[in-house]
Design a protein around this motif. Sequence first.
Motif, PDB file in Angstrom:
ATOM      1  N   THR A 444       0.809  -1.224   0.000  1.00 52.74           N
ATOM      2  CA  THR A 444       0.000   0.000   0.000  1.00 52.74           C
ATOM      3  C   THR A 444       0.837   1.267   0.000  1.00 52.74           C
ATOM      4  N   GLN A 491       2.493   6.179  -8.709  1.00 49.36           N
ATOM      5  CA  GLN A 491       2.042   6.913  -7.530  1.00 49.36           C
ATOM      6  C   GLN A 491       3.231   7.388  -6.698  1.00 49.36           C
ATOM      7  N   TRP A 505      -2.538  13.588  -9.242  1.00 55.47           N
ATOM      8  CA  TRP A 505      -2.841  12.175  -9.036  1.00 55.47           C
ATOM      9  C   TRP A 505      -4.328  11.985  -8.767  1.00 55.47           C
ATOM     10  N   PRO A 507      -7.117   8.738  -8.026  1.00 55.36           N
ATOM     11  CA  PRO A 507      -7.080   7.294  -7.758  1.00 55.36           C
ATOM     12  C   PRO A 507      -7.650   6.540  -8.943  1.00 55.36           C
TER      13      PRO A 507
ATOM     14  N   ILE B 189     -10.025  11.639  -5.044  1.00 54.69           N
ATOM     15  CA  ILE B 189      -9.371  11.332  -3.769  1.00 54.69           C
ATOM     16  C   ILE B 189     -10.263  11.740  -2.599  1.00 54.69           C
ATOM     17  N   ASP B 442      -0.195  14.968  -0.866  1.00 55.96           N
ATOM     18  CA  ASP B 442      -1.115  15.229  -1.965  1.00 55.96           C
ATOM     19  C   ASP B 442      -1.874  13.932  -2.265  1.00 55.96           C
ATOM     20  N   GLY B 443      -2.485  13.871  -3.422  1.00 58.74           N
ATOM     21  CA  GLY B 443      -3.309  12.712  -3.736  1.00 58.74           C
ATOM     22  C   GLY B 443      -2.553  11.394  -3.731  1.00 58.74           C
ATOM     23  N   THR B 444      -1.228  11.443  -3.940  1.00 60.39           N
ATOM     24  CA  THR B 444      -0.474  10.190  -4.018  1.00 60.39           C
ATOM     25  C   THR B 444      -0.330   9.501  -2.667  1.00 60.39           C
ATOM     26  N   ASN B 445      -0.304  10.267  -1.585  1.00 59.94           N
ATOM     27  CA  ASN B 445      -0.030   9.641  -0.288  1.00 59.94           C
ATOM     28  C   ASN B 445      -1.075   9.931   0.783  1.00 59.94           C
ATOM     29  N   PRO B 448      -2.979   6.383   2.031  1.00 61.77           N
ATOM     30  CA  PRO B 448      -2.153   5.495   2.854  1.00 61.77           C
ATOM     31  C   PRO B 448      -1.591   6.173   4.101  1.00 61.77           C
ATOM     32  N   ARG B 449      -1.381   7.490   4.051  1.00 62.80           N
ATOM     33  CA  ARG B 449      -0.794   8.128   5.234  1.00 62.80           C
ATOM     34  C   ARG B 449      -1.839   8.370   6.324  1.00 62.80           C
ATOM     35  N   ARG B 482      -8.462  -2.992   9.298  1.00 65.36           N
ATOM     36  CA  ARG B 482      -7.559  -2.549   8.221  1.00 65.36           C
ATOM     37  C   ARG B 482      -7.646  -3.497   7.023  1.00 65.36           C
ATOM     38  N   LEU B 486      -8.797  -2.824   3.093  1.00 64.25           N
ATOM     39  CA  LEU B 486      -7.950  -3.261   1.982  1.00 64.25           C
ATOM     40  C   LEU B 486      -8.754  -4.135   1.017  1.00 64.25           C
ATOM     41  N   TYR B 490      -9.456  -0.080  -0.697  1.00 62.70           N
ATOM     42  CA  TYR B 490      -8.872   1.185  -0.231  1.00 62.70           C
ATOM     43  C   TYR B 490      -7.430   0.973   0.208  1.00 62.70           C
ATOM     44  N   GLN B 491      -6.580   1.895  -0.235  1.00 60.32           N
ATOM     45  CA  GLN B 491      -5.137   1.741  -0.073  1.00 60.32           C
ATOM     46  C   GLN B 491      -4.694   2.219   1.317  1.00 60.32           C
ATOM     47  N   VAL B 492      -5.168   1.552   2.344  1.00 58.10           N
ATOM     48  CA  VAL B 492      -4.834   1.944   3.718  1.00 58.10           C
ATOM     49  C   VAL B 492      -3.568   1.210   4.139  1.00 58.10           C
ATOM     50  N   GLN B 493      -2.641   1.947   4.737  1.00 51.19           N
ATOM     51  CA  GLN B 493      -1.304   1.381   4.871  1.00 51.19           C
ATOM     52  C   GLN B 493      -1.160   0.462   6.076  1.00 51.19           C
ATOM     53  N   VAL B 494      -0.039  -0.201   6.129  1.00 49.34           N
ATOM     54  CA  VAL B 494       0.235  -1.148   7.201  1.00 49.34           C
ATOM     55  C   VAL B 494       0.459  -0.355   8.495  1.00 49.34           C
TER      56      VAL B 494
END
Lengths: 511, 511
Positions: A444, A491, A505, A507, B189, B442-445, B448-449, B482, B486, B490-494
């Motif tokens: 991710t 990305q 960007w 999605p 986004i 921005d939209g890229t992170n 996940p952030r 989480r 996923l 949805y690109q939710v981070q670890v």
Amino acid sequence: MLKYYIFALLLQTTYGWFFNYPNPGEFTYGEVWPLPLNVTTFNNFTHNINPTSFKFTTQLTNCDILQQAFQRYQKWTFPGNKTSLSAPVSTITLSQINVQVTKGCDQGYPQMGMDESYTIQLNPTSTSATLKANEIWGAIRGLESFSQLVFKDSNNNFYVKTTTISDSPRFPHRGIMLDSSRHYLSTGIIKQNLDIMAINKMNVFHWHLTDSDGGFSYVSSRFPDLSAKGAYTPKHVYTPVQIKDIIDYARLRGIRVIAEFDTPGHMTSWEPGRPGLLATCYDKQGRNDTILKYIIDPTVDANLQFIGQFFDEALNLFPDNYMHFGGDETSTYQQECWLDNPTIAAWMQQHGMGKNNTALLIYYLSNLVKQVQASSKNASMIFWQEVLDQGVARDSSHLFIMLYNPIWQSYYNCDPAGFTGTAAQKQLVLGGEACIWGEYVDGTNLIPRLWPNAGAASERLWSDVSQTQDANAAWPRFHEHRCRMLSRGYQVQVPNAPDFCPDYWDPPSFF
Amino acid sequence: MLKYYIFALLLQTTYGWFFNYPNPGEFTYGEVWPLPLNVTTFNNFTHNINPTSFKFTTQLTNCDILQQAFQRYQKWTFPGNKTSLSAPVSTITLSQINVQVTKGCDQGYPQMGMDESYTIQLNPTSTSATLKANEIWGAIRGLESFSQLVFKDSNNNFYVKTTTISDSPRFPHRGIMLDSSRHYLSTGIIKQNLDIMAINKMNVFHWHLTDSDGGFSYVSSRFPDLSAKGAYTPKHVYTPVQIKDIIDYARLRGIRVIAEFDTPGHMTSWEPGRPGLLATCYDKQGRNDTILKYIIDPTVDANLQFIGQFFDEALNLFPDNYMHFGGDETSTYQQECWLDNPTIAAWMQQHGMGKNNTALLIYYLSNLVKQVQASSKNASMIFWQEVLDQGVARDSSHLFIMLYNPIWQSYYNCDPAGFTGTAAQKQLVLGGEACIWGEYVDGTNLIPRLWPNAGAASERLWSDVSQTQDANAAWPRFHEHRCRMLSRGYQVQVPNAPDFCPDYWDPPSFF
């Protein structure tokens, strides 16, 4: 067209220069990253270029690397657009680039020492450009540079900066290390990372495949229990077929795949599929099983045989002449799991090693070296620094550089040859790697967290150091480069305080 | 089925418990996040549930919120799968959930004080479940909880945990603040973030639309120059049509949209489209134009009129009864740009304010309050703490909580009512927000952030504090949550050290 950009730049100067931020709209048009060795531009003269009629041509036949690169660069050179929308503005239109490779097509895999040099001839009066390289690997690098000379205005008219380039890399080893053990990375994510590496002219994918933390995701045909019992789930593995697919994907991009199987420590994830492989460890009170097993028990002959057979298979699967054999952080484990283990301690006494851990480490490594040499005559062995610090395996060492800092400027300012040493010592530096460990990284966040920042390292590793002294001076090019990767669909995250790219960007829709 | 999971859990206990890591495979099956107020499970009894035949039903007609929620939850309840692959294992199959809403469908927008309570009745012997709510907003929350009771095994058989729930939120205001000024965020986004907020039962999107840093992305119909001259590019804007689209998208998910236009400071991006709006600032040497303009010049009547007209339009565009009027960090700017400006200083003397900056701030704010009240009778005004610290606007204040920490546990452990104060004071706390500023986002992170970590705040803001004391105890549910996000795409981070989800993240293909 020039008028257009001057206007745009004037408009943008009202923002962003405060708080030491760079201007949000500060980016170049058609500049190359990493910076080529020799660049001649013709007074900012540009050719028109038409996405629908422009051709990549070559006299080379049956060259999969080049044909697939042409397909890739047809997309990457003109991202998101099929047609020019408005009338051309320049007086001359570039109709083709012809690719010439002296040594023809390499049917094998890229290796250390491959020739990545190339030249691009694109003159003000010519409607065709020429890309020349000795080896196909240089041709791939040149195609990337050519694609970066192309840029578009806000009306989606494409231009190519009229530029002649003569280029070759400073270091032969320019790598990215990914850790797929702590968190599994899908083959799709790994391939996406290989794409981005190619865009940054990086040529080594160092694949940290096994560790104590995490699952044992590598599927060994000879020892299937390692992953059957040691992987997170049956879906969280890399089969030999998938690994070959990744190696071939990397080959087409001129990228070597160097596998790392860390031994003799960091081996906890091997144990479920190979009970008895690791040494029982003891805590300070002499109790066992309260400390996790990390390190192999080299006093058991079956374990040494297993390691030989394991690497024999791996050396046949991975075509690169280099393999990484780990050696990370062994010293603590050696104390707890070798010296404090009464059976191993007794064995060491019997074999004249006394209480000398390093002697047992050398015993293990000597066996390893012998077995690797028996399996592969070409194999060069890589280790982490800890092994060298214990005074062993000096003759097989290579130097790499790593950084932990999330700020791109710190990568840019880090010079692998910037240490105090003789010219002969600096000559031994083969290059560097940007390494990202997987404690808090999975599919991710790998791409946005690693890129574009690792691209700062790519300029340090490719470009002439005297021409690339200053991160601030490099910023407008780096900014264009980040926006370019974004436009191509990758990305890569925002590297700096308030700014923007022409294409933001969005999605990908997933419903 | 029970057998299957016990086996899986046994397999996984060999890893991860070292170094204080949680077990990588430690997650629950069919538990709800944030934790509902009252949960009754029936000895881990589960129903079968069939993705192809299961029905969401209601007696409510012509209710867009509910019909669209049914479509959404048909996907979200059974992510990535259309059919059960194997024979059912449980003895009973759940065929439908019937949704009953006492007050019928709300055709308006969610507002502060909406009723989000609901009950779910799902008994061991019944083949249908019942969801009851007073208002449609509670029905939406209940659908999310129901969807979370559903889980699948590794053969893609779906089950639903046989559970009765009676639930209502602890705080009425549970928000996420996004900053779309420093870096532009696409509407795609923002919508994706609204989806994830709904999954976490968060109900306020606080939209930080303008700032000193960054572009002026809000398109005012009455003052189009603000974005025409102040936005990064014509593509980096939000038109009234796009904003209405986002507000409606949020409404369908029971989410309020609270716009923030920060005044009187942090206004640099307003100046290009409205020259003369801001006060000229002076440095210590009395030179002007060396410090950027940040703050409005309230001594010019035309500026006060402009602000009134600007907010009149905004208050009509945004249907929420609350709007955020900023007030962030005004004090420094007041010194440099008001008191050190000779024209403004003279004006203050003439108007009996002497050198009292706060008096001029109150003068500005009093005008603002009057104009807002003239435009909207319902408008409640929100400010940042700095305005309150200067002793003004006390009667319009609300308390929010923010955190800067990237570790989910710190959000989980932060209690908005955890300060030293009387019960009456704690009664004044309306809730909290997780705020993410855009300097490096921005939209890229963004996704996940921000996620899943902001979901830790959602449990603190929704759930009974006495039942949610311990982040370690919550981890297995948070881990499932989480993985659930996923699986839904949805690109939710670890969020934690080595672990895995049943479905790992794969990049959406973009070619």
